[in-house]
Design a protein around this motif. Structure first.
Motif, PDB file in Angstrom:
ATOM      1  N   LEU A   1       3.676  11.078  -8.845  1.00 46.02           N
ATOM      2  CA  LEU A   1       2.965  11.739  -9.937  1.00 46.02           C
ATOM      3  C   LEU A   1       2.638  13.188  -9.557  1.00 46.02           C
ATOM      4  CD1 LEU A   1       1.664  11.472 -12.734  1.00 46.02           C
ATOM      5  CD2 LEU A   1      -0.413  10.728 -11.584  1.00 46.02           C
ATOM      6  N   ALA A   2       2.177  13.391  -8.333  1.00 38.37           N
ATOM      7  CA  ALA A   2       1.892  14.751  -7.860  1.00 38.37           C
ATOM      8  C   ALA A   2       3.171  15.586  -7.820  1.00 38.37           C
ATOM      9  CB  ALA A   2       1.239  14.710  -6.480  1.00 38.37           C
ATOM     10  N   MET A   3       4.276  14.964  -7.437  1.00 37.49           N
ATOM     11  CA  MET A   3       5.554  15.683  -7.414  1.00 37.49           C
ATOM     12  C   MET A   3       5.976  16.079  -8.826  1.00 37.49           C
ATOM     13  SD  MET A   3       6.932  15.885  -4.318  1.00 37.49           S
ATOM     14  CE  MET A   3       8.596  16.156  -4.802  1.00 37.49           C
TER      15      MET A   3
ATOM     16  N   PRO B   1       7.902  23.867 -13.998  1.00 36.79           N
ATOM     17  CA  PRO B   1       7.989  25.329 -13.950  1.00 36.79           C
ATOM     18  C   PRO B   1       6.673  25.990 -14.360  1.00 36.79           C
ATOM     19  CG  PRO B   1       9.595  24.412 -15.501  1.00 36.79           C
ATOM     20  CD  PRO B   1       8.812  23.286 -14.959  1.00 36.79           C
ATOM     21  N   ALA B   2       6.342  27.043 -13.657  1.00 31.27           N
ATOM     22  CA  ALA B   2       5.159  27.844 -13.970  1.00 31.27           C
ATOM     23  C   ALA B   2       5.616  29.295 -14.152  1.00 31.27           C
ATOM     24  CB  ALA B   2       4.125  27.719 -12.861  1.00 31.27           C
ATOM     25  N   ASP B   3       4.673  30.206 -14.157  1.00 34.94           N
ATOM     26  CA  ASP B   3       5.019  31.614 -14.352  1.00 34.94           C
ATOM     27  C   ASP B   3       5.960  32.129 -13.270  1.00 34.94           C
ATOM     28  OD1 ASP B   3       3.434  31.641 -16.576  1.00 34.94           O
ATOM     29  OD2 ASP B   3       1.676  32.411 -15.512  1.00 34.94           O
ATOM     30  N   GLN B   4       5.635  31.833 -12.023  1.00 32.68           N
ATOM     31  CA  GLN B   4       6.469  32.279 -10.905  1.00 32.68           C
ATOM     32  C   GLN B   4       6.851  31.064 -10.055  1.00 32.68           C
ATOM     33  OE1 GLN B   4       4.187  35.147  -8.821  1.00 32.68           O
ATOM     34  NE2 GLN B   4       4.345  36.685 -10.432  1.00 32.68           N
ATOM     35  N   GLY B   5       7.926  30.419 -10.394  1.00 27.46           N
ATOM     36  CA  GLY B   5       8.378  29.269  -9.612  1.00 27.46           C
ATOM     37  C   GLY B   5       7.802  27.963 -10.126  1.00 27.46           C
ATOM     38  N   MET B   6       7.182  27.209  -9.218  1.00 29.14           N
ATOM     39  CA  MET B   6       6.638  25.903  -9.557  1.00 29.14           C
ATOM     40  C   MET B   6       5.118  25.927  -9.449  1.00 29.14           C
ATOM     41  SD  MET B   6       9.356  23.489  -7.602  1.00 29.14           S
ATOM     42  CE  MET B   6      10.229  24.562  -6.505  1.00 29.14           C
ATOM     43  N   ARG B   7       4.474  24.880  -9.971  1.00 23.75           N
ATOM     44  CA  ARG B   7       3.007  24.821  -9.924  1.00 23.75           C
ATOM     45  C   ARG B   7       2.487  24.674  -8.507  1.00 23.75           C
ATOM     46  NH1 ARG B   7       0.915  21.348 -15.075  1.00 23.75           N
ATOM     47  NH2 ARG B   7       1.798  22.721 -16.647  1.00 23.75           N
ATOM     48  N   PHE B   8       3.151  23.843  -7.691  1.00 27.28           N
ATOM     49  CA  PHE B   8       2.769  23.671  -6.287  1.00 27.28           C
ATOM     50  C   PHE B   8       3.709  24.506  -5.435  1.00 27.28           C
ATOM     51  CE2 PHE B   8       0.979  19.052  -6.624  1.00 27.28           C
ATOM     52  CZ  PHE B   8      -0.038  19.519  -7.438  1.00 27.28           C
ATOM     53  N   PRO B   9       3.252  24.995  -4.299  1.00 25.58           N
ATOM     54  CA  PRO B   9       4.166  25.707  -3.393  1.00 25.58           C
ATOM     55  C   PRO B   9       5.284  24.778  -2.911  1.00 25.58           C
ATOM     56  CG  PRO B   9       1.877  25.977  -2.698  1.00 25.58           C
ATOM     57  CD  PRO B   9       1.886  24.978  -3.794  1.00 25.58           C
ATOM     58  N   LEU B  10       6.423  25.360  -2.635  1.00 27.14           N
ATOM     59  CA  LEU B  10       7.575  24.578  -2.209  1.00 27.14           C
ATOM     60  C   LEU B  10       7.277  23.790  -0.942  1.00 27.14           C
ATOM     61  CD1 LEU B  10      10.549  23.813  -2.521  1.00 27.14           C
ATOM     62  CD2 LEU B  10      11.114  25.857  -1.208  1.00 27.14           C
ATOM     63  N   LEU B  11       6.578  24.389  -0.005  1.00 26.45           N
ATOM     64  CA  LEU B  11       6.267  23.701   1.242  1.00 26.45           C
ATOM     65  C   LEU B  11       5.395  22.466   0.996  1.00 26.45           C
ATOM     66  CD1 LEU B  11       6.739  23.768   4.252  1.00 26.45           C
ATOM     67  CD2 LEU B  11       4.716  25.201   4.491  1.00 26.45           C
ATOM     68  N   ALA B  12       4.469  22.563   0.056  1.00 23.93           N
ATOM     69  CA  ALA B  12       3.629  21.405  -0.274  1.00 23.93           C
ATOM     70  C   ALA B  12       4.463  20.291  -0.889  1.00 23.93           C
ATOM     71  CB  ALA B  12       2.512  21.820  -1.223  1.00 23.93           C
ATOM     72  N   LEU B  13       5.397  20.633  -1.766  1.00 19.39           N
ATOM     73  CA  LEU B  13       6.262  19.614  -2.367  1.00 19.39           C
ATOM     74  C   LEU B  13       7.147  18.955  -1.314  1.00 19.39           C
ATOM     75  CD1 LEU B  13       7.312  21.466  -5.638  1.00 19.39           C
ATOM     76  CD2 LEU B  13       5.739  19.544  -5.425  1.00 19.39           C
ATOM     77  N   LEU B  14       7.678  19.758  -0.396  1.00 18.65           N
ATOM     78  CA  LEU B  14       8.504  19.192   0.670  1.00 18.65           C
ATOM     79  C   LEU B  14       7.676  18.301   1.594  1.00 18.65           C
ATOM     80  CD1 LEU B  14      10.757  22.259   1.504  1.00 18.65           C
ATOM     81  CD2 LEU B  14      11.428  20.154   0.342  1.00 18.65           C
ATOM     82  N   ALA B  15       6.425  18.670   1.853  1.00 17.18           N
ATOM     83  CA  ALA B  15       5.550  17.838   2.683  1.00 17.18           C
ATOM     84  C   ALA B  15       5.245  16.517   1.986  1.00 17.18           C
ATOM     85  CB  ALA B  15       4.260  18.588   3.004  1.00 17.18           C
TER      86      ALA B  15
ATOM     87  N   LEU C   1       0.825  -1.208   0.000  1.00 18.50           N
ATOM     88  CA  LEU C   1       0.000   0.000   0.000  1.00 18.50           C
ATOM     89  C   LEU C   1       0.863   1.264   0.000  1.00 18.50           C
ATOM     90  CD1 LEU C   1      -2.767  -1.095   2.518  1.00 18.50           C
ATOM     91  CD2 LEU C   1      -2.941  -0.932   0.039  1.00 18.50           C
ATOM     92  N   ALA C   2       1.984   1.219   0.710  1.00 21.98           N
ATOM     93  CA  ALA C   2       2.895   2.369   0.720  1.00 21.98           C
ATOM     94  C   ALA C   2       3.466   2.608  -0.668  1.00 21.98           C
ATOM     95  CB  ALA C   2       4.014   2.146   1.736  1.00 21.98           C
ATOM     96  N   LEU C   3       3.790   1.532  -1.382  1.00 20.09           N
ATOM     97  CA  LEU C   3       4.321   1.689  -2.736  1.00 20.09           C
ATOM     98  C   LEU C   3       3.262   2.231  -3.692  1.00 20.09           C
ATOM     99  CD1 LEU C   3       6.485  -1.518  -2.977  1.00 20.09           C
ATOM    100  CD2 LEU C   3       7.291   0.833  -2.930  1.00 20.09           C
ATOM    101  N   ALA C   4       2.023   1.790  -3.533  1.00 18.05           N
ATOM    102  CA  ALA C   4       0.944   2.315  -4.373  1.00 18.05           C
ATOM    103  C   ALA C   4       0.728   3.799  -4.099  1.00 18.05           C
ATOM    104  CB  ALA C   4      -0.337   1.528  -4.130  1.00 18.05           C
ATOM    105  N   THR C   5       0.770   4.171  -2.837  1.00 16.21           N
ATOM    106  CA  THR C   5       0.638   5.584  -2.473  1.00 16.21           C
ATOM    107  C   THR C   5       1.822   6.384  -3.003  1.00 16.21           C
ATOM    108  OG1 THR C   5      -0.543   4.915  -0.489  1.00 16.21           O
ATOM    109  CG2 THR C   5       0.295   7.169  -0.538  1.00 16.21           C
ATOM    110  N   SER C   6       2.994   5.779  -3.016  1.00 17.52           N
ATOM    111  CA  SER C   6       4.181   6.465  -3.524  1.00 17.52           C
ATOM    112  C   SER C   6       4.040   6.803  -4.997  1.00 17.52           C
ATOM    113  CB  SER C   6       5.417   5.594  -3.322  1.00 17.52           C
ATOM    114  OG  SER C   6       5.653   5.412  -1.966  1.00 17.52           O
ATOM    115  N   GLY C   7       3.403   5.916  -5.757  1.00 19.59           N
ATOM    116  CA  GLY C   7       3.191   6.215  -7.170  1.00 19.59           C
ATOM    117  C   GLY C   7       2.356   7.465  -7.358  1.00 19.59           C
ATOM    118  N   VAL C   8       1.311   7.598  -6.554  1.00 18.05           N
ATOM    119  CA  VAL C   8       0.456   8.791  -6.630  1.00 18.05           C
ATOM    120  C   VAL C   8       1.237  10.028  -6.180  1.00 18.05           C
ATOM    121  CG1 VAL C   8      -1.642   9.852  -5.729  1.00 18.05           C
ATOM    122  CG2 VAL C   8      -1.634   7.431  -6.327  1.00 18.05           C
TER     123      VAL C   8
END
Length: 107
Positions: A32-34, A40-54, A22-29
């Motif tokens: 993908l989100a990562m 790259p987006a207009d200003q930085g990345m599409r997701f906030p940096l804190l969300a990516l680090l979380a 189950l952890a590996l299946a969740t890792s795939g998702v």
């Protein structure tokens, strides 16, 4: 005369033995989100940096727990592929999430 016992039904695997999968299946998702969020987006990345680090931290934690439970399963069953593969895959996925987290971290 004794009544013949019906064959016992196979027991479903307990949650501790299913967690690495189950952890590996969740890792795939999460990966993908990562991949989508780190583009790259207009200003930085599409997701906030804190969300990516979380996402990286959550992925590393669940895979380390999966690797620990997989290791206990390897100890109980021996070096069989069915026990060794989830352990090794969870350990590798945890390493990937740690590496991605360090790569994203602004120094």
């Amino acid at each position: 005369m004794t009544d013949p016992q019906p064959p016992a039904a196979p027991q479903p695997p307990d949650s501790a033995s299913r967690f690495p999968t189950l952890a590996l299946a969740t890792s795939g998702v999460l990966l993908l989100a990562m991949a989508v969020g780190a583009q790259p987006a207009d200003q930085g990345m599409r997701f906030p940096l804190l969300a990516l680090l979380a996402l990286c931290e959550f992925g590393a934690i669940i895979n380390l727990v999966g690797a620990y439970l997989g290791f206990r399963r390897v100890q109980a069953r021996g070096l069989k592929p069915g026990a060794l593969l989830p352990f090794a895959a969870s350990l590798c996925a945890a390493g990937v999430f740690v590496w991605l987290g360090l790569w994203l971290w602004p120094l």
